[in-house]
Design a protein around this motif. Structure first.
Motif, PDB file in Angstrom:
ATOM      1  N   ILE A   2       0.870  -1.175   0.000  1.00 41.70           N
ATOM      2  CA  ILE A   2       0.000   0.000   0.000  1.00 41.70           C
ATOM      3  C   ILE A   2       0.907   1.226   0.000  1.00 41.70           C
ATOM      4  O   ILE A   2       1.721   1.398   0.908  1.00 41.70           O
ATOM      5  N   ARG A   3       0.765   2.067  -1.009  1.00 44.28           N
ATOM      6  CA  ARG A   3       1.687   3.195  -1.174  1.00 44.28           C
ATOM      7  C   ARG A   3       0.914   4.498  -1.333  1.00 44.28           C
ATOM      8  O   ARG A   3       0.083   4.649  -2.226  1.00 44.28           O
ATOM      9  N   GLY A   4       1.215   5.454  -0.438  1.00 42.62           N
ATOM     10  CA  GLY A   4       0.587   6.764  -0.528  1.00 42.62           C
ATOM     11  C   GLY A   4      -0.859   6.737  -0.042  1.00 42.62           C
ATOM     12  O   GLY A   4      -1.364   5.748   0.481  1.00 42.62           O
ATOM     13  N   GLY A   5      -1.510   7.882  -0.199  1.00 43.37           N
ATOM     14  CA  GLY A   5      -2.930   7.970   0.105  1.00 43.37           C
ATOM     15  C   GLY A   5      -3.236   8.299   1.554  1.00 43.37           C
ATOM     16  O   GLY A   5      -2.350   8.578   2.366  1.00 43.37           O
ATOM     17  N   LYS A   6      -4.525   8.247   1.877  1.00 45.96           N
ATOM     18  CA  LYS A   6      -5.009   8.585   3.220  1.00 45.96           C
ATOM     19  C   LYS A   6      -6.148   7.645   3.589  1.00 45.96           C
ATOM     20  O   LYS A   6      -7.072   7.428   2.795  1.00 45.96           O
ATOM     21  N   ILE A   7      -6.060   7.091   4.807  1.00 46.19           N
ATOM     22  CA  ILE A   7      -7.085   6.185   5.316  1.00 46.19           C
ATOM     23  C   ILE A   7      -7.445   6.660   6.717  1.00 46.19           C
ATOM     24  O   ILE A   7      -6.587   6.745   7.597  1.00 46.19           O
ATOM     25  N   ASP A   8      -8.713   6.973   6.942  1.00 51.46           N
ATOM     26  CA  ASP A   8      -9.111   7.481   8.256  1.00 51.46           C
ATOM     27  C   ASP A   8      -9.100   6.365   9.310  1.00 51.46           C
ATOM     28  O   ASP A   8      -8.573   6.551  10.405  1.00 51.46           O
ATOM     29  N   TYR A   9      -9.686   5.236   8.991  1.00 46.64           N
ATOM     30  CA  TYR A   9      -9.751   4.129   9.945  1.00 46.64           C
ATOM     31  C   TYR A   9      -9.510   2.832   9.181  1.00 46.64           C
ATOM     32  O   TYR A   9     -10.331   2.425   8.357  1.00 46.64           O
ATOM     33  N   LEU A  10      -8.378   2.193   9.458  1.00 50.05           N
ATOM     34  CA  LEU A  10      -8.037   0.936   8.798  1.00 50.05           C
ATOM     35  C   LEU A  10      -8.269  -0.188   9.800  1.00 50.05           C
ATOM     36  O   LEU A  10      -7.471  -0.424  10.698  1.00 50.05           O
ATOM     37  N   ASN A  11      -9.393  -0.874   9.643  1.00 49.02           N
ATOM     38  CA  ASN A  11      -9.814  -1.911  10.576  1.00 49.02           C
ATOM     39  C   ASN A  11      -9.337  -3.278  10.076  1.00 49.02           C
ATOM     40  O   ASN A  11      -9.926  -3.860   9.174  1.00 49.02           O
ATOM     41  N   LEU A  12      -8.273  -3.773  10.690  1.00 45.49           N
ATOM     42  CA  LEU A  12      -7.705  -5.081  10.335  1.00 45.49           C
ATOM     43  C   LEU A  12      -7.814  -6.056  11.501  1.00 45.49           C
ATOM     44  O   LEU A  12      -7.035  -6.999  11.606  1.00 45.49           O
ATOM     45  N   THR A  29      -5.330   7.663  10.229  1.00 49.66           N
ATOM     46  CA  THR A  29      -5.747   8.220  11.508  1.00 49.66           C
ATOM     47  C   THR A  29      -5.735   7.143  12.595  1.00 49.66           C
ATOM     48  O   THR A  29      -5.092   7.298  13.631  1.00 49.66           O
ATOM     49  N   ASP A  30      -6.435   6.045  12.370  1.00 53.97           N
ATOM     50  CA  ASP A  30      -6.470   4.948  13.331  1.00 53.97           C
ATOM     51  C   ASP A  30      -6.183   3.637  12.616  1.00 53.97           C
ATOM     52  O   ASP A  30      -6.880   3.277  11.656  1.00 53.97           O
ATOM     53  N   LEU A  31      -5.168   2.908  13.110  1.00 54.76           N
ATOM     54  CA  LEU A  31      -4.806   1.595  12.577  1.00 54.76           C
ATOM     55  C   LEU A  31      -5.139   0.554  13.637  1.00 54.76           C
ATOM     56  O   LEU A  31      -4.538   0.526  14.703  1.00 54.76           O
ATOM     57  N   ILE A  78       0.612   8.223  11.606  1.00 56.82           N
ATOM     58  CA  ILE A  78      -0.491   7.493  12.199  1.00 56.82           C
ATOM     59  C   ILE A  78      -0.821   8.129  13.547  1.00 56.82           C
ATOM     60  O   ILE A  78       0.079   8.368  14.357  1.00 56.82           O
ATOM     61  N   ASP A  79      -2.097   8.377  13.801  1.00 57.20           N
ATOM     62  CA  ASP A  79      -2.458   8.923  15.107  1.00 57.20           C
ATOM     63  C   ASP A  79      -2.403   7.832  16.179  1.00 57.20           C
ATOM     64  O   ASP A  79      -1.695   7.952  17.170  1.00 57.20           O
ATOM     65  N   THR A  80      -3.147   6.751  15.975  1.00 59.32           N
ATOM     66  CA  THR A  80      -3.249   5.710  16.995  1.00 59.32           C
ATOM     67  C   THR A  80      -3.116   4.329  16.368  1.00 59.32           C
ATOM     68  O   THR A  80      -3.745   4.045  15.345  1.00 59.32           O
ATOM     69  N   ILE A  81      -2.309   3.479  16.997  1.00 59.30           N
ATOM     70  CA  ILE A  81      -2.185   2.076  16.608  1.00 59.30           C
ATOM     71  C   ILE A  81      -2.715   1.222  17.757  1.00 59.30           C
ATOM     72  O   ILE A  81      -2.318   1.417  18.908  1.00 59.30           O
ATOM     73  N   ASP A  82      -3.599   0.288  17.455  1.00 56.06           N
ATOM     74  CA  ASP A  82      -4.137  -0.614  18.471  1.00 56.06           C
ATOM     75  C   ASP A  82      -3.614  -2.023  18.205  1.00 56.06           C
ATOM     76  O   ASP A  82      -3.875  -2.595  17.152  1.00 56.06           O
ATOM     77  N   LEU A  83      -2.871  -2.566  19.170  1.00 55.57           N
ATOM     78  CA  LEU A  83      -2.277  -3.898  19.039  1.00 55.57           C
ATOM     79  C   LEU A  83      -2.863  -4.888  20.043  1.00 55.57           C
ATOM     80  O   LEU A  83      -2.272  -5.942  20.293  1.00 55.57           O
ATOM     81  N   THR A  84      -4.019  -4.593  20.583  1.00 56.59           N
ATOM     82  CA  THR A  84      -4.605  -5.447  21.612  1.00 56.59           C
ATOM     83  C   THR A  84      -4.707  -6.898  21.131  1.00 56.59           C
ATOM     84  O   THR A  84      -5.318  -7.183  20.096  1.00 56.59           O
ATOM     85  N   ARG A  85      -4.065  -7.797  21.868  1.00 54.37           N
ATOM     86  CA  ARG A  85      -4.082  -9.251  21.587  1.00 54.37           C
ATOM     87  C   ARG A  85      -3.540  -9.596  20.198  1.00 54.37           C
ATOM     88  O   ARG A  85      -3.877 -10.639  19.634  1.00 54.37           O
ATOM     89  N   ALA A  86      -2.710  -8.724  19.632  1.00 51.70           N
ATOM     90  CA  ALA A  86      -2.074  -9.043  18.346  1.00 51.70           C
ATOM     91  C   ALA A  86      -0.920 -10.016  18.553  1.00 51.70           C
ATOM     92  O   ALA A  86      -0.333 -10.102  19.635  1.00 51.70           O
ATOM     93  N   THR A  87      -0.588 -10.760  17.503  1.00 54.31           N
ATOM     94  CA  THR A  87       0.569 -11.662  17.496  1.00 54.31           C
ATOM     95  C   THR A  87       1.480 -11.224  16.359  1.00 54.31           C
ATOM     96  O   THR A  87       1.067 -11.246  15.194  1.00 54.31           O
ATOM     97  N   ASN A  88       2.708 -10.826  16.706  1.00 56.90           N
ATOM     98  CA  ASN A  88       3.572 -10.194  15.701  1.00 56.90           C
ATOM     99  C   ASN A  88       4.941 -10.865  15.602  1.00 56.90           C
ATOM    100  O   ASN A  88       5.529 -11.254  16.607  1.00 56.90           O
TER     101      ASN A  88
END
Length: 213
Positions: A113-123, A139-141, A158-168
């Motif tokens: 993913i290159r460039g652009g703007k995403i307000d809320y990326l829900n993964l 804005t929110d990842l 990125i404003d906020t990254i949420d990693l709750t219960r993520a496995t990385n």
């Protein structure tokens, strides 16, 4: 040593097509859809294989389980992108303009993913492997409950990254700016630089019950 994403995207050879009618569950291959509005289409379970989507509007299109394989998506627009359980594999998404991008429970493999703007990326709950996101404003990842392997965010804001219960494994945030990181329980496997560590220091102290005076 941090392992970088492994990418091998090659622009597909395509022929111009008209997007008057697309049908749920169909398989489209080697087609180029340009300046088209998919907003009224039901694309549930549809596969785009070696296709190009240029300046298309995807807002409110039904894209549950849609698959993009070896495809190029440029300058797409969607105030709301409804694509849960979708697949994005060996593809390039360039300069997206997405508001709320609902990609939870999806599969992203060898995706750039290159460039652009995403307000809320829900993964949330998604599987990401060999993914590079660069030069993007998010804005929110939300990576809550996600599984990431060789994922890098480069030169992103990125404003906020949420990693709750993520496995990385090798989730590389170096070179990107973020204001807050939530879910420190899911931060194992994240790679950051010294400047980012100073940002996280108060959060880490609070997590461990350390008082700094």
């Amino acid at each position: 040593m941090t392992n970088a994403p492994r990418l091998s995207f090659t622009a597909p050879r395509v022929e111009d097509a008209v997007a008057d009618e697309l049908f749920a569950g169909d398989d489209y291959e080697g087609m180029r859809f340009s300046v088209a509005d998919f907003g009224e289409f039901d694309l549930t379970g549809t596969t785009f294989r070696e296709c190009e989507l240029a300046s298309v509007t995807l807002s409110e299109a039904g894209m549950r389980g849609t698959r993009f394989i070896e495809s190029l998506i440029t300058a797409s627009f969607a105030p709301v992108l409804r694509a849960p359980r979708s697949t994005w594999r060996d593809s390039l998404v360039e300069s997206p303009r997405w508001g709320s991008a609902e990609l939870f429970d999806s599969e992203l493999r060898m995706l750039h993913i290159r460039g652009g703007k995403i307000d809320y990326l829900n993964l949330r709950g998604s599987t990401l492997s060999d993914v590079l996101i660069e030069d993007c404003v998010i804005t929110d990842l939300d990576l809550g409950g996600a599984t990431t392997t060789r994922v890098a965010l480069k030169n992103c804001r990125i404003d906020t990254i949420d990693l709750t219960r993520a496995t990385n494994v090798d989730l590389d945030l170096r070179g990107s700016d973020f204001a807050a990181l939530n879910g420190l329980d899911g931060a194992r496997g994240v790679v950051i630089d010294e400047g980012q560590l100073s940002l996280l220091a108060p959060l880490l102290a609070g997590q461990l019950g350390i008082v700094v005076e």
